[in-house]
Design a protein around this motif. Structure first.
Motif, PDB file in Angstrom:
ATOM      1  N   VAL A  64       0.832  -1.206   0.000  1.00  0.00           N
ATOM      2  CA  VAL A  64       0.000   0.000   0.000  1.00  0.00           C
ATOM      3  C   VAL A  64       0.871   1.262   0.000  1.00  0.00           C
ATOM      4  O   VAL A  64       0.612   2.217  -0.739  1.00  0.00           O
ATOM      5  CB  VAL A  64      -0.952   0.026   1.230  1.00  0.00           C
ATOM      6  N   LEU A 219      -5.865  -7.222   1.392  1.00  0.00           N
ATOM      7  CA  LEU A 219      -6.521  -6.028   1.932  1.00  0.00           C
ATOM      8  C   LEU A 219      -8.012  -6.252   2.101  1.00  0.00           C
ATOM      9  O   LEU A 219      -8.612  -5.829   3.077  1.00  0.00           O
ATOM     10  CB  LEU A 219      -6.295  -4.848   0.990  1.00  0.00           C
ATOM     11  N   LYS A 220      -8.590  -6.943   1.151  1.00  0.00           N
ATOM     12  CA  LYS A 220     -10.043  -7.130   1.217  1.00  0.00           C
ATOM     13  C   LYS A 220     -10.463  -8.003   2.405  1.00  0.00           C
ATOM     14  O   LYS A 220     -11.606  -7.967   2.826  1.00  0.00           O
ATOM     15  CB  LYS A 220     -10.597  -7.639  -0.107  1.00  0.00           C
ATOM     16  N   GLU A 223     -10.440  -5.052   5.219  1.00  0.00           N
ATOM     17  CA  GLU A 223     -11.273  -3.855   5.078  1.00  0.00           C
ATOM     18  C   GLU A 223     -12.584  -3.933   5.857  1.00  0.00           C
ATOM     19  O   GLU A 223     -12.897  -3.028   6.633  1.00  0.00           O
ATOM     20  CB  GLU A 223     -11.529  -3.539   3.602  1.00  0.00           C
ATOM     21  N   PRO A 224     -13.349  -5.041   5.684  1.00  0.00           N
ATOM     22  CA  PRO A 224     -14.616  -5.078   6.423  1.00  0.00           C
ATOM     23  C   PRO A 224     -14.393  -5.070   7.932  1.00  0.00           C
ATOM     24  O   PRO A 224     -15.140  -4.439   8.693  1.00  0.00           O
ATOM     25  CB  PRO A 224     -15.270  -6.390   5.980  1.00  0.00           C
ATOM     26  N   LEU A 226     -11.878  -3.697   9.628  1.00  0.00           N
ATOM     27  CA  LEU A 226     -11.517  -2.360  10.088  1.00  0.00           C
ATOM     28  C   LEU A 226     -12.693  -1.410   9.992  1.00  0.00           C
ATOM     29  O   LEU A 226     -12.877  -0.547  10.844  1.00  0.00           O
ATOM     30  CB  LEU A 226     -10.358  -1.806   9.256  1.00  0.00           C
ATOM     31  N   SER A 227     -13.487  -1.581   8.975  1.00  0.00           N
ATOM     32  CA  SER A 227     -14.557  -0.607   8.810  1.00  0.00           C
ATOM     33  C   SER A 227     -15.577  -0.727   9.941  1.00  0.00           C
ATOM     34  O   SER A 227     -16.106   0.264  10.399  1.00  0.00           O
ATOM     35  CB  SER A 227     -15.162  -0.700   7.418  1.00  0.00           C
ATOM     36  N   ASN A 247     -13.906  11.403   3.545  1.00  0.00           N
ATOM     37  CA  ASN A 247     -12.928  10.761   2.651  1.00  0.00           C
ATOM     38  C   ASN A 247     -11.588  11.483   2.610  1.00  0.00           C
ATOM     39  O   ASN A 247     -10.991  11.648   1.554  1.00  0.00           O
ATOM     40  CB  ASN A 247     -13.469  10.688   1.212  1.00  0.00           C
ATOM     41  N   TYR A 251      -5.282   6.398   2.240  1.00  0.00           N
ATOM     42  CA  TYR A 251      -4.950   4.974   2.367  1.00  0.00           C
ATOM     43  C   TYR A 251      -4.968   4.540   3.820  1.00  0.00           C
ATOM     44  O   TYR A 251      -4.375   5.200   4.671  1.00  0.00           O
ATOM     45  CB  TYR A 251      -3.541   4.690   1.811  1.00  0.00           C
ATOM     46  N   PHE A 252      -5.639   3.429   4.099  1.00  0.00           N
ATOM     47  CA  PHE A 252      -5.543   2.778   5.402  1.00  0.00           C
ATOM     48  C   PHE A 252      -4.514   1.674   5.265  1.00  0.00           C
ATOM     49  O   PHE A 252      -4.599   0.847   4.366  1.00  0.00           O
ATOM     50  CB  PHE A 252      -6.897   2.219   5.815  1.00  0.00           C
TER      51      PHE A 252
END
Ligand SMILES: Nc1ncnc2c1ncn2[C@@H]1O[C@H](COP(=O)(O)OP(=O)(O)OP(=O)(O)O)[C@@H](O)[C@H]1O
Length: 315
Positions: A64, A219-220, A223-224, A226-227, A247, A251-252
């Motif tokens: 990243v 990453l995928k 992502e959920p 962390l979100s 926004n 980048y996270f």
């Protein structure tokens, strides 16, 4: 009057340094690259990031950050400053990476006048002084970016940062061509936090328990997690700040917990940095002194590589 305010609040010497940098800016020393019609002209040879060699066990962060920096540096006309939010367990390399990124832009790294590190509990300790911190921080950011467009600002312990301080930085992170005649679009803001570290660890552990390779975590997969855990968690500083809603974070960057083999790699790197030959007996001894979790499996170092340097002094 700025000076008077500073002396009143007894700010640490590092902030005084920033203040003095402001009074005596030296723009000529700063620019990393400038644009001549049609092409970018490098003013010094950029130090390669070398993250693959230097940063152990962090395939996602490496990917990243390389992508983010390359994209940003190749963009002749960024619409906003680059903002990175680094998340993960203690001692996994967040500060380390920030320094590498800073050195890539300004060879003196943290010692450069154009790289600024703020630590929440050190620089903004008193809630009742938030208004003063806000004003001074804005002044510093404005002054430093006027002197050097590619200034780097690192905020450590982001999860402990008062939302009011985040509010003060927010206007600089947004999609404005200029704020009061200054453009912030070439600056870089890096936020470090432990928020989400437990969730990242849980995902890594799930992979390990399922017999899947760490390097297969994508990453995928995070992502959920962390979100839900960080970005939509009302108690997390980041959610309250509105940075995510708007926004403003580009980048996270997730940092995985480090395993025994990574700790060994850190010991070897530290030995080499000290100019010593790598002694595998000592490497093993130092790594075995670290504590690992979870209790039964003992996979991840609870302090990452953080105490490696001081432990090595005893051997
Ligand atoms: N993934 C890594 N690869 C190589 N070295 C590392 C790594 N993680 C940590 N280190 C070493 O350990 C030291 C401490 O790590 P660092 O300060 O970057 O941790 P951190 O993630 O910022 O921790 P904290 O959240 O507690 O501030 C670094 O200076 C570096 O020498």
């Amino acid at each position: 009057s700025g000076q008077k305010n500073l002396s009143m609040t007894h700010w640490p010497s590092s902030l005084w340094k920033i203040f003095h940098d402001l009074i005596k800016p030296s723009p000529l020393l700063c620019s990393v690259a400038h644009f001549l019609p049609g092409k970018w002209v490098q003013q010094h040879h950029p130090i390669p990031l070398d993250l693959e060699q230097k940063l152990f066990g962090q395939h996602l962060a490496t990917e990243v950050i390389l992508k983010a920096l390359t994209g940003f540096k190749n963009n002749r006309n960024p619409k906003k400053p680059l903002t990175l939010s680094l998340h993960g367990w203690a001692g996994t390399g967040k500060n380390f990476v920030s320094q590498i990124v800073a050195e890539n832009l300004h060879p003196k790294g943290l010692k450069s006048n154009f790289v600024h590190l703020f630590v929440s509990t050190l620089h903004f300790p008193h809630e009742q002084k938030i208004k003063l911190y806000q004003e001074q921080l804005q002044k510093w950011i404005r002054g430093n970016v006027s002197a050097c467009a590619s200034s780097v600002f690192i905020f450590d312990e982001m999860d402990k940062l008062h939302p009011g301080i985040i509010d003060a930085i927010k206007p600089f992170l947004d999609y404005y061509e200029q704020v009061d005649g200054v453009s912030y679009c070439k600056a870089i803001f890096i936020f470090l936090s432990n928020a989400g570290g437990d969730l990242i660890t849980k995902t890594a552990l799930d992979f390990w328990r399922a017999g899947r390779k760490r390097e297969d975590i994508q990453l995928k997969d995070l992502e959920p997690v962390l979100s839900v855990g960080v970005f939509n968690n009302k108690h997390s500083g980041l959610w309250r700040s509105g940075l995510i809603d708007r926004n403003l974070i580009d980048y996270f960057v997730p940092f995985l917990p480090l395993e025994y083999r990574h700790v060994k790699m850190c010991v070897r790197a530290e030995m080499r940095a000290r100019g010593a030959a790598v002694d595998e007996d000592i490497v093993t001894r130092v790594a075995e002194e670290m504590t690992f979790f979870p209790k039964d499996e003992k996979i991840y170092s609870d302090k990452g590589c953080k105490t490696v340097q001081s432990r090595l002094d005893f051997h």
